[in-house]
Design an enzyme around this catalytic site. Structure first.
Site, mmCIF file in Angstrom:
data_model
loop_
_atom_site.group_PDB
_atom_site.id
_atom_site.type_symbol
_atom_site.label_atom_id
_atom_site.label_comp_id
_atom_site.label_asym_id
_atom_site.label_seq_id
_atom_site.Cartn_x
_atom_site.Cartn_y
_atom_site.Cartn_z
ATOM 1 N N ALA A 145 37.857 38.572 36.307
ATOM 2 C CA ALA A 145 37.015 39.136 35.248
ATOM 3 C C ALA A 145 37.741 40.275 34.541
ATOM 4 O O ALA A 145 37.714 40.377 33.302
ATOM 5 C CB ALA A 145 35.696 39.637 35.838
ATOM 6 N N HIS A 175 29.213 36.043 39.402
ATOM 7 C CA HIS A 175 28.297 35.569 40.444
ATOM 8 C C HIS A 175 26.871 35.379 39.920
ATOM 9 O O HIS A 175 26.670 34.961 38.784
ATOM 10 C CB HIS A 175 28.332 36.496 41.651
ATOM 11 C CG HIS A 175 29.684 36.678 42.265
ATOM 12 N ND1 HIS A 175 30.587 35.644 42.397
ATOM 13 C CD2 HIS A 175 30.294 37.778 42.789
ATOM 14 C CE1 HIS A 175 31.678 36.089 42.989
ATOM 15 N NE2 HIS A 175 31.540 37.377 43.222
ATOM 16 N N LYS A 201 39.341 34.101 50.630
ATOM 17 C CA LYS A 201 38.985 33.909 49.229
ATOM 18 C C LYS A 201 39.562 35.096 48.475
ATOM 19 O O LYS A 201 39.530 36.230 48.964
ATOM 20 C CB LYS A 201 37.452 33.894 49.091
ATOM 21 C CG LYS A 201 36.906 33.891 47.660
ATOM 22 C CD LYS A 201 37.101 32.529 47.023
ATOM 23 C CE LYS A 201 36.398 32.440 45.672
ATOM 24 N NZ LYS A 201 34.933 32.258 45.830
ATOM 25 N N LEU A 202 40.099 34.855 47.306
ATOM 26 C CA LEU A 202 40.575 35.950 46.464
ATOM 27 C C LEU A 202 40.564 35.515 45.011
ATOM 28 O O LEU A 202 40.598 34.324 44.710
ATOM 29 C CB LEU A 202 41.971 36.422 46.884
ATOM 30 C CG LEU A 202 43.210 35.588 46.541
ATOM 31 C CD1 LEU A 202 44.473 36.358 46.946
ATOM 32 C CD2 LEU A 202 43.218 34.238 47.216
ATOM 33 N N SER A 203 40.476 36.483 44.121
ATOM 34 C CA SER A 203 40.531 36.209 42.687
ATOM 35 C C SER A 203 41.928 35.727 42.330
ATOM 36 O O SER A 203 42.914 36.120 42.955
ATOM 37 C CB SER A 203 40.215 37.481 41.890
ATOM 38 O OG SER A 203 38.946 37.988 42.223
#
Length: 268
Positions: A112, A150, A57-59
């Site tokens: 973000a 989150h 998983k990664l941004s």
């Protein structure tokens, strides 16, 4: 003997919900033993820069920097409407005041951070910490405002903070597209055939969670920052949706738009 396949994802409820079946061996990849590796999203982003995990998983901000090494899967995407990061503070702030504020963010390579750079390019007093320390950093006075992701999206008001800007809503109003937060990617060196198998396993794991959400609760509770079941369920409803099963043309346009805006802003 089966080969090991490392799979990194965060301890946040949307990830532990989606990958519960993989973590417990109910869904797998033929010929491989999948080893879950759980870290906060910024740690995973940093690991992706060095291609340390087979699947991660990664941004999306991090993926734009690492996409020469990682291929994005069709399944497992965190994307949608009404689910973006939020800028909060201890007191109301105007947009003009933000450029003079110290802003705490949940990691340099998080989406973000990229969204803040796009919305407030002059806000250059940026501090980085893990997502679970944003409240603490604000409460101690080390920062004037902060961007939350989150579970914090559902608890910041009860913690005594006020919203300044919903960065996801700004993105939606500006582009008309869903906000691309993060995705699952596999090292390109694994080869197309294995990557297709991994994608299918991720999709099957998500569908299994959707079919029997109660099965995922123990794993979610074990890792969540917030243990209230109402918050956990709200988190899943917000971040797990049709885009998690397949990106769609609209989702791909959103990713392309994010990359275009990031390049124009000099962020990549």
């Amino acid at each position: 003997m089966a080969k090991e396949l490392t799979f990194g994802y965060s301890p946040c409820p949307n990830d532990t919900y989606m990958f519960n079946a993989i973590a417990h061996g109910a869904v797998g990849v033929d010929g491989y033993r999948v080893k879950p590796v759980l870290h906060d999203i910024e740690t995973l982003n940093g690991m992706a820069m060095d291609a340390l995990l087979d699947v991660t998983k990664l941004s999306f901000y991090a993926w734009l920097k690492a996409k020469d090494r990682y291929r994005l899967l069709d399944s497992g995407t965190a994307m949608g409407f009404g689910c973006g990061p939020m800028l909060i503070a201890r007191k109301p702030l105007s947009r003009a005041e933000i450029q003079r504020c110290r802003v705490v963010l949940p990691g340099r390579w998080t989406t973000a951070h990229l969204l803040l750079r796009l919305w407030a390019p002059d806000a250059d007093q940026r501090i980085f910490t893990t997502y679970d320390r944003i409240f603490e950093t604000l409460a101690s006075g080390q920062a004037d405002c902060g961007v939350i992701i989150h579970e914090s999206r559902f608890t910041f008001e009860s913690a005594g903070f006020t919203p300044v800007m919903d960065l996801g809503a700004w993105w939606e109003e500006t582009t008309g597209l869903p906000i691309p937060l993060g995705g699952i990617a596999a090292r390109r060196s694994l080869g197309q055939a294995l990557i297709r198998q991994i994608d299918a396993a991720v999709n099957t794991s998500i569908r299994r969670a959707m079919a029997d959400p109660d099965e995922t609760l123990p794993y979610m509770r074990r890792h969540a920052q917030e243990l209230d079941d109402t918050v956990l369920q709200a988190h899943v409803r917000t971040f797990v949706n049709d885009f998690s099963l397949a990106q769609t043309d609209r989702g791909r346009r959103a990713i392309e738009m994010l990359e275009s805006m990031a390049r124009e802003a000099g962020a990549i």
